[in-house]
Design an enzyme around this catalytic site. Structure first.
Site, PDB file in Angstrom:
ATOM      1  N   HIS A 345      71.266   4.997 -16.142  1.00  0.00           N
ATOM      2  CA  HIS A 345      71.493   3.837 -17.002  1.00  0.00           C
ATOM      3  C   HIS A 345      72.247   2.762 -16.247  1.00  0.00           C
ATOM      4  O   HIS A 345      72.848   3.003 -15.199  1.00  0.00           O
ATOM      5  CB  HIS A 345      72.186   4.229 -18.311  1.00  0.00           C
ATOM      6  CG  HIS A 345      73.644   4.571 -18.253  1.00  0.00           C
ATOM      7  ND1 HIS A 345      74.618   3.639 -18.497  1.00  0.00           N
ATOM      8  CD2 HIS A 345      74.297   5.728 -18.020  1.00  0.00           C
ATOM      9  CE1 HIS A 345      75.806   4.228 -18.435  1.00  0.00           C
ATOM     10  NE2 HIS A 345      75.647   5.485 -18.137  1.00  0.00           N
ATOM     11  N   ASP A 355      80.633   4.672 -13.538  1.00  0.00           N
ATOM     12  CA  ASP A 355      79.774   4.943 -14.686  1.00  0.00           C
ATOM     13  C   ASP A 355      79.140   3.660 -15.188  1.00  0.00           C
ATOM     14  O   ASP A 355      79.777   2.888 -15.891  1.00  0.00           O
ATOM     15  CB  ASP A 355      80.621   5.595 -15.788  1.00  0.00           C
ATOM     16  CG  ASP A 355      79.790   6.001 -16.990  1.00  0.00           C
ATOM     17  OD1 ASP A 355      78.559   5.878 -16.935  1.00  0.00           O
ATOM     18  OD2 ASP A 355      80.386   6.443 -17.988  1.00  0.00           O
ATOM     19  N   GLU A 392      72.851   3.116 -22.787  1.00  0.00           N
ATOM     20  CA  GLU A 392      73.138   4.553 -22.801  1.00  0.00           C
ATOM     21  C   GLU A 392      74.479   4.812 -23.438  1.00  0.00           C
ATOM     22  O   GLU A 392      74.664   5.794 -24.162  1.00  0.00           O
ATOM     23  CB  GLU A 392      73.107   5.105 -21.368  1.00  0.00           C
ATOM     24  CG  GLU A 392      73.291   6.623 -21.270  1.00  0.00           C
ATOM     25  CD  GLU A 392      74.734   7.087 -21.168  1.00  0.00           C
ATOM     26  OE1 GLU A 392      74.966   8.307 -21.203  1.00  0.00           O
ATOM     27  OE2 GLU A 392      75.649   6.253 -21.059  1.00  0.00           O
ATOM     28  N   GLU A 393      75.445   3.925 -23.156  1.00  0.00           N
ATOM     29  CA  GLU A 393      76.817   4.170 -23.635  1.00  0.00           C
ATOM     30  C   GLU A 393      76.896   4.206 -25.159  1.00  0.00           C
ATOM     31  O   GLU A 393      77.790   4.802 -25.727  1.00  0.00           O
ATOM     32  CB  GLU A 393      77.774   3.109 -23.076  1.00  0.00           C
ATOM     33  CG  GLU A 393      77.944   3.143 -21.553  1.00  0.00           C
ATOM     34  CD  GLU A 393      78.629   4.409 -21.045  1.00  0.00           C
ATOM     35  OE1 GLU A 393      78.908   5.318 -21.852  1.00  0.00           O
ATOM     36  OE2 GLU A 393      78.866   4.490 -19.829  1.00  0.00           O
ATOM     37  N   ASP A 421      73.668   9.822 -13.656  1.00  0.00           N
ATOM     38  CA  ASP A 421      74.460   8.850 -14.421  1.00  0.00           C
ATOM     39  C   ASP A 421      75.552   8.349 -13.481  1.00  0.00           C
ATOM     40  O   ASP A 421      75.330   7.434 -12.697  1.00  0.00           O
ATOM     41  CB  ASP A 421      74.991   9.548 -15.679  1.00  0.00           C
ATOM     42  CG  ASP A 421      75.648   8.604 -16.660  1.00  0.00           C
ATOM     43  OD1 ASP A 421      76.282   7.643 -16.209  1.00  0.00           O
ATOM     44  OD2 ASP A 421      75.538   8.811 -17.881  1.00  0.00           O
ATOM     45  N   HIS A 505      85.513   4.962 -18.398  1.00  0.00           N
ATOM     46  CA  HIS A 505      85.370   4.054 -19.551  1.00  0.00           C
ATOM     47  C   HIS A 505      86.544   3.089 -19.745  1.00  0.00           C
ATOM     48  O   HIS A 505      86.754   2.569 -20.833  1.00  0.00           O
ATOM     49  CB  HIS A 505      85.115   4.843 -20.850  1.00  0.00           C
ATOM     50  CG  HIS A 505      83.737   5.450 -20.911  1.00  0.00           C
ATOM     51  ND1 HIS A 505      83.243   6.054 -22.029  1.00  0.00           N
ATOM     52  CD2 HIS A 505      82.755   5.533 -19.986  1.00  0.00           C
ATOM     53  CE1 HIS A 505      82.003   6.492 -21.786  1.00  0.00           C
ATOM     54  NE2 HIS A 505      81.707   6.190 -20.550  1.00  0.00           N
TER      55      HIS A 505
HETATM   56 ZN   LIG Z   1      77.273   6.851 -17.997  1.00  0.00          ZN
END
Ligand SMILES: [Zn+2]
Length: 699
Positions: A345, A355, A392-393, A421, A505
């Site tokens: 993603h 990420d 995706e998140e 990922d 995140h």
């Molecule tokens: Zn991810």
């Protein structure tokens, strides 16, 4: 988009000089026949040559440059910078001369509008608690939980619920701590965010604050980082469950029961460890159990509730937004209608250096290297599709909508889905796969140099770190393999470097963090791209698909042994044992057949068709695990061996059986046993279907 428009056929050249046509045809025939005798040997020798070329064309500086370009700005799905990131990926793929496509969808996304949190401490002081991260750029989204309902709690007492598990609430109840009407403070553990909030709501909690414990050093949670994330249950667009979220297409209403069941009933918000500490250190009430506090970075006296009281407001906006999946297709020369998919993603909560754009950088570099090989005359036997997913998140939305839209095409033509990922979070190789791919994965890791030890291969360091082979399975719903495996039954792999990373995140998941901590020399990126790209090359070029179903059989036997220990004597696992026996004998025959066909010199049509027939059985066998009725967790999930179950059931295989066992503990005994036995039969029938497909003999 229809499958046909996804892969528009190239214009066919027309021959104007009709008179030369017979001659040309004759020449073509001669060439073709000559080629067929040579094909087998030439192509396998060529494949080896190109695999070496692929490995030697790695370039860490290029990977670094890709990552830098992808992470200049935050790019949450559905926003303008996210569209720019999609353009960047597409333009890069196009500049390599690859055929590209874009698939647009219009799902429901969720953004924060207004957030506030204030505490009134026992000493009488009132404080506005910090809700953002130090140095957060104005174009980055503030910490929030996507799909949290809007809501508030005024003057509610705070209570500490540890990880928010059943046993944590049981401990609170035993200590006499009431949680109803309180704001629960939970630390992140093994439960998903959504499950923590759902469990809290079921106990009557008014709102949930969630924090992730700090790391000892470096940028990240220690510096006030806050972990964003989704709290939606399941995967895919909530308004179009089971079909693609096309603009102007059917969409359920927000008040539809099926839609609202996807969202928690009480609001929640992620907070920093500092913010949580300010609240937790001020609580009275019964003392926190020692097993809670011994792993905490700060002191808490009581679990509450109160006397600290909180004023909390979260206002969010759920809205339909446009998302973009980007594809590059390298058409197979011999079997263009068989697909190997590599997916990652692109959307990120902030800058996304780990990420997911470490994976995007790897994907772009694989594209570059494949394009280079094509310039030197390489073409894969089967088609390779590079997929760059959006949203995706929010819950694997870009990949899920695309799989839903193309289910028939993928179901009949997709050989494997290879997901990456976060390609690099730190040191150490990790992999998850469906078991028929284990052997291939192991072979490939023996061919790639370890990034942290020049003398060793990935395989050597990987097995050293784990005392042997450690390949996890894919029951999670935490990345884009979920729709491919759990909805479409496509054999899948997911892999990454590094177990855990402190900037997960947060606003500190930046290029600088990667250069300073994650992968200073981009060698781990090189290794991740090496394993990923080489896996695809083998799957695309091997004459016989490198799938080992004996290994699947052994894994299933192991599951039945574990299951047997969980069950009482009134429930029989015999149906499972029988179907696994059937699969084992078919898998053995297929292995012999594969050896024979690999060595066979028969070329021309008979050889081609025999190999194609076996490959189709190898490709389709995994689909046998799908069941139209789906799982108790949710009907959308069709795979009976790998998929989600109620978080309280806690096994990573046979999710339907696991959930039936958990539920039966709360039923009258006869009823519970019957439902477990039914789930066992369903799995047994699925395994028999796999054996039937693999064996290829209906009668
Ligand atoms: Zn991810």
């Amino acid at each position: 988009m229809k499958p046909s428009s996804l892969f528009p056929s190239k214009p066919t050249p027309t021959c104007t000089a009709l008179s030369v046509l017979p001659l040309l045809l004759l020449a073509f025939y001669a060439l073709r026949h000559h080629g067929q005798h040579q094909q087998h040997h030439v192509s396998s020798r060529n494949a080896d040559h190109f695999r070496r070329a692929f490995l030697s064309s790695a370039a860490n500086a290029t990977l670094a440059a890709y990552l830098r370009a992808l992470t200049l700005r935050p790019h949450v799905a559905g926003t303008a910078p996210s569209l720019d990131a999609a353009r960047l990926v597409r333009e890069h793929l196009e500049s390599l001369g690859l055929e590209t496509h874009v698939a647009r969808f219009a799902p429901l996304l969720s953004y924060p509008a207004r957030v506030s949190l204030a505490a009134r401490f026992p000493n009488g002081t009132s404080v506005d608690l910090p809700l953002t991260e130090p140095g957060l750029a104005p174009d980055a989204v503030v910490p929030y939980h996507a799909y949290s309902p809007s809501g508030s709690a005024a003057g509610a007492r705070a209570v500490f619920v540890n990880y928010g598990r059943e046993e944590d609430y049981a401990a609170l109840a035993a200590a006499g701590a009431e949680v109803e009407g309180c704001v629960a403070v939970a630390r992140r553990g093994d439960l998903s965010r959504g499950d923590v909030v759902r469990a809290a709501a079921s106990k009557g909690v008014a709102a949930v604050l969630m924090y992730t414990e700090g790391d000892a050093a470096g940028l990240g949670r220690a510096a006030g980082g806050v972990e964003r994330g989704t709290v939606m249950r399941g995967v895919g667009d909530p308004l179009s469950p089971g079909w693609a979220a096309l603009e102007g297409g059917e969409a359920l209403g927000l008040d539809d029961e099926e839609v609202s069941a996807r969202f928690p009933k009480v609001p929640s918000l992620p907070v920093s460890a500092e913010c949580a500490e300010m609240i937790l250190a001020s609580l009275g009430g019964p003392p926190a159990p020692p097993e809670w506090t011994e792993t905490m970075g700060f002191k808490v006296r009581g679990v509450g509730p109160g006397p600290t009281a909180l004023n909390f407001t979260y206002q969010g906006e759920k809205k339909v937004a446009t998302i973009h999946n980007v594809f590059a297709v390298i058409r197979g020369l011999e079997e263009p209608d068989r697909y190997i998919l590599l997916g990652n993603h692109r959307d990120a909560w902030t800058y996304g250096a780990v990420d997911p754009n470490s994976g995007t950088a790897a994907l772009l570099d694989i594209a570059r290297r494949y394009a280079l090989m094509m310039q030197r005359g390489w073409n894969p036997r089967r088609s390779i599709i590079l997929c760059s997913w959006d949203a995706e998140e929010f819950g694997m939305i870009g990949s899920t909508e695309w799989v839903e839209q193309n289910l028939m095409t993928l179901g009949s033509k997709a050989i494997a889905y290879l997901n990456v990922d976060c390609a690099v979070q730190g040191p150490g190789f990790f992999a998850r796969a469906t078991p028929q791919l284990d052997e291939l994965l192991i072979e490939i890791t023996k061919k790639v140099k370890d990034p942290d030890n020049k003398e060793a291969t990935v395989y050597e360091m990987w097995t050293k770190a784990n005392d042997g082979i450690d390949i996890q399975r894919l029951s999670g719903i935490d990345s884009d393999y979920a729709p491919f495996l759990q909805y479409a039954g496509i054999p899948s792999v997911d892999m990454y470097y590094g177990k855990d990373f402190p900037v997960y995140h947060t606003a500190y998941d930046t290029y600088d963090w990667m250069v300073n901590h994650g992968d200073p020399f981009f060698q781990r990126h090189v290794a991740a791209a090496g394993v990923w790209g080489l896996l695809a090359l083998r799957l695309a070029d091997d004459l016989i698909l490198p799938f080992n179903y004996l290994n699947y059989t052994n894994q299933l036997r192991g599951y039945v042994d574990i299951l047997n220990n969980l069950l009482d004597g009134n429930i029989s696992v015999h149906p499972l044992t029988l179907s696994i026996q059937a699969l084992a004998s078919v898998a053995k025959e297929v292995e012999l057949e594969a050896e024979k066909l690999s060595a066979e010199q028969t070329t021309g049509e008979p050889g081609v068709l025999r190999r194609r027939a076996l490959n189709d059985r190898l490709m389709l066998a995994e689909r046998g695990f799908l069941d139209a009725d789906g799982l108790p967790y949710g009907q959308w999930f069709k795979h009976l061996v790998y998929g989600p179950s109620d978080y309280r059931s806690r096994t990573s295989f046979f999710p339907g059986i696991a959930e039936a066992i958990w539920r039966s503990a709360r039923m009258r005994s006869g009823e519970g046993q019957a439902s477990i036995q039914h789930e066992i039969w369903r799995v047994a029938r699925a395994i028999q279907r796999v054996a039937d497909v693999l064996g290829g003999r209906p009668l």
